[in-house]
Design an enzyme around this catalytic site. Structure first.
Site, PDB file in Angstrom:
ATOM      1  N   GLU A  13       0.843  -1.218   0.000  1.00 18.53           N
ATOM      2  CA  GLU A  13       0.000   0.000   0.000  1.00 18.53           C
ATOM      3  C   GLU A  13       0.870   1.258   0.000  1.00 18.53           C
ATOM      4  O   GLU A  13       0.535   2.263   0.632  1.00 18.53           O
ATOM      5  CB  GLU A  13      -0.935   0.013   1.215  1.00 18.53           C
ATOM      6  CG  GLU A  13      -2.047  -0.994   1.152  1.00 18.53           C
ATOM      7  CD  GLU A  13      -3.290  -0.488   0.444  1.00 18.53           C
ATOM      8  OE1 GLU A  13      -3.484   0.730   0.344  1.00 18.53           O
ATOM      9  OE2 GLU A  13      -4.055  -1.335  -0.042  1.00 18.53           O
TER      10      GLU A  13
HETATM   11  C1  LIG Z   1       2.690  -9.641   0.004  1.00 15.83           C
HETATM   12  C2  LIG Z   1       2.468  -8.518  -0.931  1.00 15.83           C
HETATM   13  C3  LIG Z   1       1.177  -8.189  -1.299  1.00 15.83           C
HETATM   14  C4  LIG Z   1       0.964  -7.153  -2.218  1.00 15.83           C
HETATM   15  N1  LIG Z   1      -0.305  -6.884  -2.668  1.00 15.83           N
HETATM   16  C5  LIG Z   1      -0.474  -6.031  -3.721  1.00 15.83           C
HETATM   17  C6  LIG Z   1      -1.747  -5.909  -4.376  1.00 15.83           C
HETATM   18  O1  LIG Z   1      -2.742  -6.510  -3.975  1.00 15.83           O
HETATM   19  N2  LIG Z   1      -1.830  -5.102  -5.469  1.00 15.83           N
HETATM   20  C7  LIG Z   1      -0.755  -4.424  -5.965  1.00 15.83           C
HETATM   21  O2  LIG Z   1      -0.884  -3.747  -6.965  1.00 15.83           O
HETATM   22  N3  LIG Z   1       0.469  -4.516  -5.353  1.00 15.83           N
HETATM   23  C8  LIG Z   1       0.630  -5.303  -4.260  1.00 15.83           C
HETATM   24  N4  LIG Z   1       1.859  -5.426  -3.659  1.00 15.83           N
HETATM   25  C9  LIG Z   1       2.975  -4.643  -4.176  1.00 15.83           C
HETATM   26  C10 LIG Z   1       3.421  -3.537  -3.208  1.00 15.83           C
HETATM   27  O3  LIG Z   1       2.448  -2.545  -3.111  1.00 15.83           O
HETATM   28  C11 LIG Z   1       4.778  -3.042  -3.736  1.00 15.83           C
HETATM   29  O4  LIG Z   1       5.713  -4.085  -3.508  1.00 15.83           O
HETATM   30  C12 LIG Z   1       5.226  -1.768  -3.073  1.00 15.83           C
HETATM   31  O5  LIG Z   1       4.371  -0.705  -3.400  1.00 15.83           O
HETATM   32  C13 LIG Z   1       6.659  -1.390  -3.459  1.00 15.83           C
HETATM   33  O6  LIG Z   1       6.886  -1.506  -4.838  1.00 15.83           O
HETATM   34  P1  LIG Z   1       8.126  -2.356  -5.357  1.00 15.83           P
HETATM   35  O7  LIG Z   1       8.122  -3.667  -4.666  1.00 15.83           O
HETATM   36  O8  LIG Z   1       8.088  -2.368  -6.830  1.00 15.83           O
HETATM   37  O9  LIG Z   1       9.390  -1.560  -4.846  1.00 15.83           O
HETATM   38  P2  LIG Z   1      10.097  -0.322  -5.591  1.00 15.83           P
HETATM   39  O10 LIG Z   1       9.071   0.618  -6.070  1.00 15.83           O
HETATM   40  O11 LIG Z   1      11.094  -0.840  -6.544  1.00 15.83           O
HETATM   41  O12 LIG Z   1      10.849   0.362  -4.373  1.00 15.83           O
HETATM   42  C14 LIG Z   1      12.044  -0.186  -3.787  1.00 15.83           C
HETATM   43  C15 LIG Z   1      12.485   0.702  -2.636  1.00 15.83           C
HETATM   44  O13 LIG Z   1      12.788   2.004  -3.151  1.00 15.83           O
HETATM   45  C16 LIG Z   1      12.090   2.992  -2.439  1.00 15.83           C
HETATM   46  N5  LIG Z   1      11.796   4.097  -3.354  1.00 15.83           N
HETATM   47  C17 LIG Z   1      11.142   4.047  -4.527  1.00 15.83           C
HETATM   48  N6  LIG Z   1      11.058   5.282  -5.064  1.00 15.83           N
HETATM   49  C18 LIG Z   1      11.668   6.131  -4.209  1.00 15.83           C
HETATM   50  C19 LIG Z   1      11.904   7.536  -4.181  1.00 15.83           C
HETATM   51  N7  LIG Z   1      11.434   8.343  -5.138  1.00 15.83           N
HETATM   52  N8  LIG Z   1      12.581   8.057  -3.154  1.00 15.83           N
HETATM   53  C20 LIG Z   1      13.036   7.272  -2.147  1.00 15.83           C
HETATM   54  N9  LIG Z   1      12.838   5.940  -2.114  1.00 15.83           N
HETATM   55  C21 LIG Z   1      12.157   5.374  -3.119  1.00 15.83           C
HETATM   56  C22 LIG Z   1      10.853   2.289  -1.894  1.00 15.83           C
HETATM   57  O14 LIG Z   1      10.327   2.930  -0.748  1.00 15.83           O
HETATM   58  C23 LIG Z   1      11.419   0.902  -1.572  1.00 15.83           C
HETATM   59  O15 LIG Z   1      11.992   0.912  -0.300  1.00 15.83           O
HETATM   60  C24 LIG Z   1       2.071  -6.424  -2.715  1.00 15.83           C
HETATM   61  C25 LIG Z   1       3.369  -6.741  -2.305  1.00 15.83           C
HETATM   62  C26 LIG Z   1       3.572  -7.785  -1.446  1.00 15.83           C
HETATM   63  C27 LIG Z   1       4.985  -8.141  -1.080  1.00 15.83           C
END
Ligand SMILES: Cc1cc2nc3c(=O)[nH]c(=O)nc-3n(C[C@H](O)[C@H](O)[C@H](O)COP(=O)(O)OP(=O)(O)OC[C@H]3O[C@@H](n4cnc5c(N)ncnc54)[C@H](O)[C@@H]3O)c2cc1C
Length: 593
Positions: A441
């Site tokens: 989220e």
């Molecule tokens: C168990 C589970 C359930 C989930 N359920 C859903 C779901 O139902 N629907 C859905 O759509 N998604 C879902 N997700 C996805 C989840 O919302 C994302 O994993 C999350 O939003 C982070 O995206 P990412 O994993 O691509 O990380 P990334 O976006 O690659 O981020 C990696 C890191 O970089 C940081 N970061 C990114 N941009 C910046 C910035 N500009 N400045 C500083 N730091 C930054 C982030 O905070 C993070 O720490 C789920 C994930 C999991 C693990």
């Protein structure tokens, strides 16, 4: 087996004594069906269901996990029966719109019910929770036809919902999604792409699943301004909702995860799947965010749930486990050692969790109250102010509650010593399950950027100042004599000063918001908790009984042992981003594989 008794006394205290909810309900035509007797019944029923049905499935669900074979997901044994019971009792539509079969209860009530299910079974909670999120989105942005088609079936639990945002190459930066939506002549779209990490993307609990999918139409503008939202049913259906052929969307696999193992986290493949646009073209992200404002507070509750379950079980263990003699003299001479609960350090860990539990419940309810004002108030000015307050505090409610929750669950795990690390006692599961709440989220880092960047810096800190003014006015009118009064005032001074400092620094340092946001949010979170303790102390003031006197003692503990952390975060904000950005990029060159 883990123990749980819903903290109904605290819930009622917050509803009635801290926030005097009945006054708002009774003076509002849209909430005239809500009264305390009905709400008490709701809370008691949910307390029973969560304790007797959901808690017993929590450990087994973790052991068995959701499983995947031939494109189908099977939820752990017992989940389907529990889901049926949950749905048939009307819990999914508790806060739903009465025009479409919902029960129209305010967020302050649904939130307490949600706390109980998150406490007893985090994995289970996500199945109905994602459906509730999808209904909010449909309600806010769907056409009348879509609302008629979907809402009743989703409130009743017959059909469920998902939120399909994340793709393999992007989670935070949704502006770069690749999923395509190509229009057909009949008004539908063909959706093609891969979404990952989709909670409840496939399962065996409902007849149909309505996926809410973010995708780009062929001529969409680049970035987040070119994203549209679509409803993509697992099974196509006619206008009466009778199910037809299978749509070309399906799960490719499920993830093997650290926690919430009974919640199916799916890779979803859309291969020219038929979808229908929700809301206007290119407004998909905005629609999603309307819903998310509501739901992010709920994610905070996942943290609160983890804290509450960990606390109740650690407390029981600390009373049973005999280890060492108490420093202040032998307490149980007839036994070989005294119980853990006599040691100050054990009490420290328990009280950290207890203070977090009570402050976060009160804070979640404070935000829920603003959500209710925004949604139900007839007074436009009240609703407008409440909306602004919700926007400011939602990132705090999501990130601070879940960050403090992980700390609390680890403190409680520590109370068990080595027994907290092994599976038998269930504590390691609580830690594993709670951890995800900091990540999905919108990660807590992103919540912090939202707070400092969009909600504070962008408007010159006006809304934060309005909140600080509210807190100061509250303290000025307090009748209770308690250390929390000065403490909360100091906290407001700290945040006021920090806001000015950051605003001054960002003019010169481009990375300042990014480098300071997490500590700014943490400091704000401590101020919010201090305000909550001030409210609770004031409401308990002068009342007889241990429940009330203990509120004041817990506030003392908070002032002396937890709130000082605000100063560490304040110092880090003042230092700013410079120490991170001082390194040349070479310093961060990864080791060669
Ligand atoms: C168990 C589970 C359930 C989930 N359920 C859903 C779901 O139902 N629907 C859905 O759509 N998604 C879902 N997700 C996805 C989840 O919302 C994302 O994993 C999350 O939003 C982070 O995206 P990412 O994993 O691509 O990380 P990334 O976006 O690659 O981020 C990696 C890191 O970089 C940081 N970061 C990114 N941009 C910046 C910035 N500009 N400045 C500083 N730091 C930054 C982030 O905070 C993070 O720490 C789920 C994930 C999991 C693990």
């Amino acid at each position: 087996m883990a123990i749980y008794n819903a903290p109904l006394q605290d819930m009622r205290f917050i509803l009635n004594e801290v926030f005097n909810v009945e006054e708002f309900w009774q003076n509002n035509a849209k909430l005239e069906h809500v009264d305390m007797d009905t709400v008490n019944m709701i809370l008691e029923e949910m307390a029973k269901l969560s304790k007797n049905v959901l808690l017993p499935l929590n450990r087994d669900g973790d052991e068995e996990g959701a499983t995947f074979a031939d494109g189908k997901v099977t939820t752990p044994t017992g989940f389907k029966d529990a889901y049926n019971q949950y749905a048939e009792s009307g819990w999914i539509g508790l806060g739903g719109d009465p025009n479409y079969g919902g029960q129209g209860f305010p967020k302050m009530v649904t939130m307490l019910a949600e706390e109980m299910i998150f406490t007893t079974n985090q994995s289970f909670s996500l199945y109905p929770n994602l459906t509730v999120g999808a209904t909010l989105c449909l309600l806010a942005s769907g056409s009348e036809e879509q609302k008629q088609m979907y809402l009743e079936k989703m409130y009743s639990g017959e059909w469920s919902g998902t939120m399909c945002l994340t793709e393999p190459h992007c989670g935070t930066d949704l502006g770069i999604i690749k999923t395509k939506a190509v229009p057909n002549d009949d008004g539908s779209y063909n959706i093609t792409g891969t979404k990952i990490f989709i909670t409840a993307g496939e399962h065996d609990l409902t007849d149909n699943i309505i996926h809410l999918v973010l995708a780009k139409t062929p001529d969409a503008p680049a970035g987040s301004r070119g994203i549209s939202l679509f409803a993509v049913p697992k099974f196509l259906h006619d206008e009466q909702g009778n199910l037809g052929e299978r749509n070309s969307v399906g799960a490719g696999s499920i993830e093997h995860k650290m926690g919430i193992k009974a919640s199916a986290t799916c890779v979803m493949n859309f291969d020219n799947a038929k979808g229908w646009m929700i809301g206007a073209e290119n407004t998909g992200l905005a629609s999603m965010f309307i819903m998310m404002n509501y739901e992010r507070v709920t994610m905070g509750l996942q943290g609160l749930g983890g804290t509450e379950l960990a606390y109740q079980n650690a407390l029981a263990y600390a009373n049973d486990r005999l280890q060492s003699r108490s420093d202040s003299g032998v307490k149980s001479p007839e036994k070989p050692a005294d119980a853990l609960i006599h040691h100050a350090d054990i009490r420290r860990m328990l009280l950290n969790a207890k203070a977090n539990s009570e402050a976060s419940r009160c804070f979640a309810m404070y935000v829920a109250r603003q959500l209710d004002f925004a949604k139900f108030s007839d007074d436009k000015e009240v609703a407008k102010k409440a909306n602004a307050r919700v926007a400011l505090l939602t990132p705090v409610a999501k990130a601070f509650l879940t960050d403090k929750a992980l700390e609390a669950t680890i403190d409680c795990q520590q109370v068990f010593g080595g027994h907290g690390y092994i599976r038998e006692w269930g504590m390691e599961q609580i830690v594993r399950d709670t951890r995800i709440s900091q990540i999905y989220e919108g990660t807590n880092g992103i919540q912090s950027l939202d707070l400092l960047g969009r909600k504070v810096a962008k408007n010159g800190g006006v809304e934060m100042q309005a909140f600080i003014t509210e807190i100061r006015e509250f303290v000025a009118n307090m009748t209770a004599e308690h250390a929390i009064k000065d403490a909360v005032l100091q906290a407001t001074d700290t945040i006021e000063e920090l806001t000015k400092t950051v605003m001054a620094n960002i003019a010169e340092r481009k990375d300042e918001i990014n480098g300071c946001a997490v500590d700014y949010l943490q400091a704000t979170g401590y101020m919010c908790y201090a305000y909550m303790f001030a409210m609770m102390v004031e409401s308990a003031n002068g009342k007889e009984g241990e429940f009330y006197t203990n509120k004041a003692k817990l506030a003392d503990y908070f002032v002396g042992r937890i709130l000082p952390k605000i100063n560490a975060h304040a110092e880090m904000v003042k230092t700013g981003s410079q120490p991170m950005m001082a390194f040349d990029l070479d310093y961060f060159t990864p080791a060669e594989a």
